[in-house]
Design a protein around this motif. Sequence first.
Motif, short mmCIF file in Angstrom:
data_model
loop_
_atom_site.label_atom_id
_atom_site.label_comp_id
_atom_site.label_asym_id
_atom_site.label_seq_id
_atom_site.Cartn_x
_atom_site.Cartn_y
_atom_site.Cartn_z
N ASP A 51 0.86 -1.19 0.00
CA ASP A 51 0.00 0.00 0.00
C ASP A 51 0.89 1.24 0.00
O ASP A 51 1.42 1.64 1.04
N VAL A 52 1.03 1.86 -1.15
CA VAL A 52 1.92 3.01 -1.28
C VAL A 52 1.44 4.19 -0.44
O VAL A 52 2.22 4.84 0.25
N ASP A 53 0.14 4.47 -0.50
CA ASP A 53 -0.39 5.61 0.24
C ASP A 53 -0.20 5.43 1.75
O ASP A 53 0.17 6.38 2.46
N ALA A 54 -0.48 4.22 2.24
CA ALA A 54 -0.30 3.97 3.68
C ALA A 54 1.17 4.11 4.06
O ALA A 54 1.49 4.62 5.14
N TRP A 55 2.06 3.67 3.19
CA TRP A 55 3.49 3.79 3.48
C TRP A 55 3.90 5.26 3.59
O TRP A 55 4.63 5.65 4.50
N LEU A 56 3.43 6.09 2.68
CA LEU A 56 3.77 7.50 2.72
C LEU A 56 3.22 8.15 3.99
O LEU A 56 3.90 8.99 4.60
N ARG A 57 2.04 7.74 4.41
CA ARG A 57 1.48 8.27 5.66
C ARG A 57 2.29 7.79 6.85
O ARG A 57 2.47 8.53 7.82
N TYR A 58 2.77 6.57 6.79
CA TYR A 58 3.59 6.03 7.89
C TYR A 58 4.87 6.85 8.04
O TYR A 58 5.22 7.26 9.15
N ILE A 59 5.56 7.10 6.95
CA ILE A 59 6.80 7.87 7.00
C ILE A 59 6.52 9.29 7.48
O ILE A 59 7.28 9.86 8.29
N GLN A 60 5.43 9.87 7.02
CA GLN A 60 5.07 11.21 7.48
C GLN A 60 4.79 11.21 8.98
O GLN A 60 5.18 12.13 9.70
#
Length: 256
Positions: A51-60
């Motif tokens: 899940d690319v979007d979830a990954w970006l939110r995780y890093i944020q």
Amino acid sequence: MSDYQGWTLEEHEQIQPWNILDHNLGLVIQGMQQTGFQKWGFTIYRCTYSDVDAWLRYIQYVREEFINTLIIYGQQFLLEKYLDIEVIEDRDQLDGASKPLIRSIFAEKAERDRQTEHGGPGTATLIARMIPRFNYCLYVDQACLDTLLAYEKWKREHEQGGHQNEMPPYVVCAIIDTDCEPEGEGKDGYEPVEGCTRYFPGWMYCVVKFLPDIYNRLHFEELIDGYKSYERPPAVTNAKGQRMPLVAETVPTVQI
């Protein structure tokens, strides 16, 4: 009297043993002042690509929690500029990668960085070798990413009136110690954790919001040292009973 103490490492007073307790995250400051390595923070290895979007939110979320801690401690003007959270992504090599593999990959990277960031081979002092950014990395797999999804779900439901008397679930990552023996350390005979039956398998689960404090203490303690600073997986350190799903052991296929 102003609280200003310099917003660069050169301007800030030198951290010494007798004044270190006067400064929040003082070991982070001292480590950079003494070694010349003017970066702090963990390298994160992405080991799930579902899940690319979830990954970006995780890093944020990780970055925001670091900044929030700096604000709480009054260190944002000094330490934010030196914060370096490096994210390593390689789907072919890292998707589903084991923690021992990440330990090996990171150990090689850390040794290179230790030399190139401070003047080349032979310039890394003993103190520099103790800097946490060269000895510990973060590992995020699907189970860790799912903790963000659970937190986001809790938050939505809380905003709609639910969970009013409940604490939110923690967002979790794994932190890997590159100095641990491959078979683990400590007393044997524990429940297998990804094949390891020793007390310390070489890593632990930790709460993302506590990472700046963990980084600070790792200047003088091992990952399993300190009061209430380590719980054996699948427990999560400082997470008040939160546990992670165990990864099933895989049995290699024998070709006949």
